[in-house]
Every structure is written in structure tokens, then in C-alpha cells.
Scaffold this motif. Sequence first.
Motif, PDB file in Angstrom:
ATOM      1  N   TRP A  36      36.548  24.221  37.468  1.00  0.00           N
ATOM      2  CA  TRP A  36      37.318  24.540  38.670  1.00  0.00           C
ATOM      3  C   TRP A  36      37.904  25.938  38.502  1.00  0.00           C
ATOM      4  N   PHE A  37      37.795  26.724  39.538  1.00  0.00           N
ATOM      5  CA  PHE A  37      38.299  28.089  39.553  1.00  0.00           C
ATOM      6  C   PHE A  37      39.081  28.303  40.841  1.00  0.00           C
ATOM      7  N   ARG A  38      39.864  29.354  40.865  1.00  0.00           N
ATOM      8  CA  ARG A  38      40.534  29.725  42.106  1.00  0.00           C
ATOM      9  C   ARG A  38      40.611  31.238  42.204  1.00  0.00           C
ATOM     10  N   GLN A  39      40.727  31.676  43.437  1.00  0.00           N
ATOM     11  CA  GLN A  39      40.883  33.106  43.678  1.00  0.00           C
ATOM     12  C   GLN A  39      41.803  33.310  44.864  1.00  0.00           C
ATOM     13  N   ALA A  40      42.849  34.071  44.628  1.00  0.00           N
ATOM     14  CA  ALA A  40      43.784  34.428  45.691  1.00  0.00           C
ATOM     15  C   ALA A  40      43.474  35.845  46.153  1.00  0.00           C
ATOM     16  N   PRO A  41      43.827  36.197  47.375  1.00  0.00           N
ATOM     17  CA  PRO A  41      43.553  37.545  47.877  1.00  0.00           C
ATOM     18  C   PRO A  41      44.128  38.602  46.946  1.00  0.00           C
ATOM     19  N   GLY A  42      43.294  39.570  46.583  1.00  0.00           N
ATOM     20  CA  GLY A  42      43.743  40.669  45.750  1.00  0.00           C
ATOM     21  C   GLY A  42      43.844  40.346  44.272  1.00  0.00           C
ATOM     22  N   LYS A  43      43.464  39.125  43.893  1.00  0.00           N
ATOM     23  CA  LYS A  43      43.540  38.728  42.490  1.00  0.00           C
ATOM     24  C   LYS A  43      42.153  38.384  41.964  1.00  0.00           C
ATOM     25  N   GLU A  44      42.007  38.414  40.664  1.00  0.00           N
ATOM     26  CA  GLU A  44      40.739  38.050  40.039  1.00  0.00           C
ATOM     27  C   GLU A  44      40.567  36.531  40.039  1.00  0.00           C
ATOM     28  N   ARG A  45      39.307  36.121  39.976  1.00  0.00           N
ATOM     29  CA  ARG A  45      39.018  34.696  39.879  1.00  0.00           C
ATOM     30  C   ARG A  45      39.550  34.167  38.549  1.00  0.00           C
ATOM     31  N   GLU A  46      40.160  32.996  38.616  1.00  0.00           N
ATOM     32  CA  GLU A  46      40.807  32.402  37.450  1.00  0.00           C
ATOM     33  C   GLU A  46      40.189  31.039  37.135  1.00  0.00           C
ATOM     34  N   GLY A  47      39.813  30.840  35.898  1.00  0.00           N
ATOM     35  CA  GLY A  47      39.311  29.539  35.466  1.00  0.00           C
ATOM     36  C   GLY A  47      40.476  28.598  35.217  1.00  0.00           C
ATOM     37  N   ASP A  90      50.162  28.693  43.437  1.00  0.00           N
ATOM     38  CA  ASP A  90      48.890  27.978  43.388  1.00  0.00           C
ATOM     39  C   ASP A  90      48.052  28.205  44.645  1.00  0.00           C
ATOM     40  N   THR A  91      48.620  28.885  45.620  1.00  0.00           N
ATOM     41  CA  THR A  91      47.886  29.156  46.856  1.00  0.00           C
ATOM     42  C   THR A  91      46.671  30.027  46.571  1.00  0.00           C
ATOM     43  N   ALA A  92      45.506  29.544  46.958  1.00  0.00           N
ATOM     44  CA  ALA A  92      44.251  30.248  46.677  1.00  0.00           C
ATOM     45  C   ALA A  92      43.095  29.451  47.270  1.00  0.00           C
TER      46      ALA A  92
END
Length: 129
Positions: A36-47, A90-92
Motif C-alpha cells: 500500500w502506498f499513498r501520494q499527496a499533492p506536491g509530495k513523493e509517493r510513500e510506502g 493521512d489525506t492522500a
Amino acid sequence: QVQLVASGGGLVQPGGSLRLSCAASGFTLDHYAIGWFRQAPGKEREGLSFISSIDGSTKYGNSVKGRFTVSIDNAKKTVYLQMNSLMPDDTATYFCATAPYSGSYAVGLGPALADFRSWGQGTQVTVSS
């Protein structure tokens, strides 16, 4: 062709919970990891979290450890991410992806992040009051 479909996102208040699902199809491998990964606007994808199909062993990123729990239903080829104590950070958009893996996260680091493939469309999680 492997396809992963993430679902279950939505709007939740701080401190609330959500459960995301990642439904997989088209697998030709018996052994794999789902991440599971997430990505918020302007941020890098995070595992965030990873699970092995071999033994259900898991690994978590520091930002979600103790709050998120990943589980797998091999019969349904579905992976779940239970998210508790959600915070605005956690919004992403949350994604799931897969990589070949015949080991256990209990004794190994698992596949490199660059090895994960078959990204789905993602599901949006918004934590706000």
C-alpha cells in the motif's frame, strides 16, 4: 495481465477509521507481495505497508506503524488496509501495487519499491473535520 483495484476511500473526521480494499486479478505468480502506498499533492509517493502472500508477514512504514493494519485473503486475492486514528496528514490518494516475492517479511526486507507494478487508479482518503 495483473490488475489491482483499490477501493474504500472517503471523507472521515480526524480520529476516525477507514478500511481500504485491494482486489487483485490476473495473477500468474503464486508468491507475491502487495504494498500500500499513498501520494499527496506536491509530495513523493510513500510506502505504507506490505504483506507477503507466502505467510501473511507484514512490514510498516514509521508514519503508520501502530495505526494501520494490513491483511490478506488469499482465497479472494484481496488485501485490506485497516486505518485507525486517522489524521489530516493521512489525506492522500492511496494505491496498491504488487511485486514478485517468495519470502517472508519476518526475516527479509522484501522487494525493492521500484519492483512494484500494476498500480491501480487509487482511492482518495480525506481526513478533515
